[in-house]
Design an enzyme around this catalytic site. Structure first.
Site, PDB file in Angstrom:
ATOM      1  N   HIS A  21       0.838  -1.205   0.000  1.00  0.00           N
ATOM      2  CA  HIS A  21       0.000   0.000   0.000  1.00  0.00           C
ATOM      3  C   HIS A  21       0.874   1.258   0.000  1.00  0.00           C
ATOM      4  O   HIS A  21       0.522   2.266  -0.613  1.00  0.00           O
ATOM      5  CB  HIS A  21      -0.939  -0.008   1.215  1.00  0.00           C
ATOM      6  CG  HIS A  21      -2.040  -1.018   1.072  1.00  0.00           C
ATOM      7  ND1 HIS A  21      -3.357  -0.678   0.949  1.00  0.00           N
ATOM      8  CD2 HIS A  21      -1.999  -2.370   0.984  1.00  0.00           C
ATOM      9  CE1 HIS A  21      -4.089  -1.770   0.800  1.00  0.00           C
ATOM     10  NE2 HIS A  21      -3.282  -2.827   0.836  1.00  0.00           N
ATOM     11  N   ASP A 115      -5.886   6.039   1.696  1.00  0.00           N
ATOM     12  CA  ASP A 115      -5.970   4.663   1.232  1.00  0.00           C
ATOM     13  C   ASP A 115      -7.373   4.156   1.558  1.00  0.00           C
ATOM     14  O   ASP A 115      -7.855   4.363   2.686  1.00  0.00           O
ATOM     15  CB  ASP A 115      -4.902   3.861   2.016  1.00  0.00           C
ATOM     16  CG  ASP A 115      -4.707   2.449   1.512  1.00  0.00           C
ATOM     17  OD1 ASP A 115      -5.710   1.783   1.200  1.00  0.00           O
ATOM     18  OD2 ASP A 115      -3.547   2.023   1.454  1.00  0.00           O
TER      19      ASP A 115
END
Ligand code: UDP
Length: 460
Positions: A21, A115
């Site tokens: 990520h 995110d």
């Protein structure tokens, strides 16, 4: 004339704290900085001070808390407990950071790019009167599956033999993301992937780290519910359009790469080496490692295998010594450098989305051996949609046996269709470069966001 820092719009970037990520969010940050946005990249302190942290000078970093102080503690935590702590501590520390930046000498934050694994990022942004932008680290094809579950249109656990969803080819159960099939095995993780859609319809922007053309129909279907914009591949510019100065690596590695890899690859002939890696999280069973080890030996080819130090004890006894003539085993490598080397002939991969997108971007054929999460769906697309490799077939116990692995590797490297697979891989490589190059589909989407932030374009 260049804009002064205090006049530039300011984005605060919030990645989920794992390698898969952090990488795309750093790259997206660099693209935005290149186009004139001030970036503050926020993550837990231990991550920011990782062994190989060398984030671009154009990005400021600040620490926020997830309540944990090491990758090991995060990995060992119960997912539900971890996510609750992350939300509580993350919300508080991010709010404090936004206030600190407001009082600081530069321009206050205008937009929080969060995110999608951290949906509370939107609530923080809205509570401060800021723009909120969701960032998905998996492709729209996977989002179509998740969103159908989220909306109650696909019931879990899925039991149908064939699953037909809008924008996707018909899928077998074995092609679905694991969390919608077997949620008991990984408690808390279905909630995590579903949470990505919490409030997303209210996000001002929705970014996906992918290329529009990779799963066009899925992107179009998602667009009916939210303003999805593809911005990928979020990988260093040197591998694609080469426009972002000094952008040669991700710049923040939680593991230390072994620099012997490139010297070793230098001695191999073109397209001769099998590269094997299962990313930063997968934990294979001992017998799965044995099947893989046996397969690599049986192919008779050179191989470079990343076995993280926490996995090494599962290798067959003496394997490292026995393999030394043909194989190199390292605990981590600079994967992009490896994939870009012309000695690599195929990538045996778990099909994590970053690894898949990196291989597509560098034109490397793949053998998909999915482990969990969205990897099975990515592997299905590798084989049947992009036609750049094969998806290995496990036995009834879910184990990919060595005969199957050998046959997949041979199919991709020297089988009847090997040439066609390589040609397809080159086609996607070109497409990836074109997407982020000036005027490409991802570049236009990034530019549109930048123009809205700068106030030179209004939001539709
Ligand atoms: N990676 C790397 N060196 C390695 C193995 C992986 O740099 O030896 C990087 C890889 O390039 C990718 C990331 O780690 O960017 C892994 O992300 P992915 O989504 O493929 O898998 P995950 O680790 O999330 O399962």
């Amino acid at each position: 004339m260049e804009q002064k820092t205090e006049d530039k719009p300011h984005c605060l970037i919030l990645p989920y704290p794992s390698q898969g990520h952090i990488n795309p969010l750093i790259q997206f940050s660099k693209r935005l900085a290149y186009k004139g946005i001030t970036i503050t990249f926020a993550a837990p302190q231990d991550i920011l001070s990782s062994a190989a942290a060398d984030i671009s000078a154009s990005i400021a970093v600040e620490s926020i808390s997830d309540g944990y102080t090491s990758a090991a503690a995060r990995a060992d935590a119960d997912p539900r407990e971890y996510l609750a702590t992350l939300k509580r501590e993350g919300t508080e520390s991010t709010s404090r950071l936004i206030e600190k930046l407001r009082e600081g000498p530069g321009r206050a934050v205008d937009c929080v790019v969060y995110d999608a694994f951290l949906p509370w990022g939107l609530a923080v942004a809205k509570s401060k009167g800021l723009f909120g932008a969701a960032f998905f680290t998996q492709p729209s094809s996977v989002n179509v599956v998740y969103y159908n579950v989220f909306k109650g249109l696909l019931k879990v656990p899925v039991t149908e033999r064939e699953i037909v969803l809008p924008g996707l080819p018909p899928l077998a159960i074995s092609d679905l993301p694991s969390f919608v099939v077997d949620q008991e095995k990984h408690p808390g993780l279905l909630e995590l992937v579903m949470g990505q859609f919490d409030g997303v319809e209210d996000s001002d922007f929705v970014f996906v780290n992918s290329i529009y053309e990779l799963d066009k129909e899925a992107n179009e279907w998602m667009k009916k519910s939210m303003a999805v914009k593809t911005i990928g591949p979020a990988i260093p510019s040197i591998y694609l359009d080469k426009r972002v100065p000094h952008d040669k690596s991700y710049g923040l590695s939680l593991f230390k790469p072994d620099d012997i890899c490139m010297r070793w690859l230098q001695q191999r002939s073109p397209k001769s080496v099998i590269y094997v890696s299962f990313g930063s999280i997968a934990k294979l069973e001992k017998h799965e490692m044995e099947e893989l080890a046996t397969a690599l030996k049986l192919t008779g080819k050179h191989f470079l295998w990343v076995v993280r130090s926490s996995e090494v004890s599962k290798l067959p006894e003496n394997f490292v010594d026995e393999a030394s003539g043909k194989g190199l085993i390292v605990s981590w490598c600079s994967q992009l450098e490896v994939l870009a080397h012309d000695a690599i002939g195929c990538f045996v991969t778990h099909c994590g989305w970053n690894s898949t997108l990196e291989a597509l971007s560098l034109g490397v054929p793949m053998v998909g051996v999915p482990w969990w999460s969205d990897q099975a769906t990515n592997a299905k697309f590798v084989m049947d949609v992009w036609k750049v490799g094969v998806k290995a077939c496990p036995n009834e116990e879910g184990v990919v046996e060595h005969e199957e692995l050998v046959s997949c590797v041979k199919h991709v490297m020297e089988g009847e269709r090997a040439e066609e697979i390589r040609e397809n891989a080159m086609k996607w490589k070109e497409l990836a470069k074109g997407a982020v190059d000036e005027g490409g589909s991802s570049d236009r989407n990034i530019q549109e966001f930048v123009s809205i932030m700068m106030g030179t374009q209004s939001q539709k």
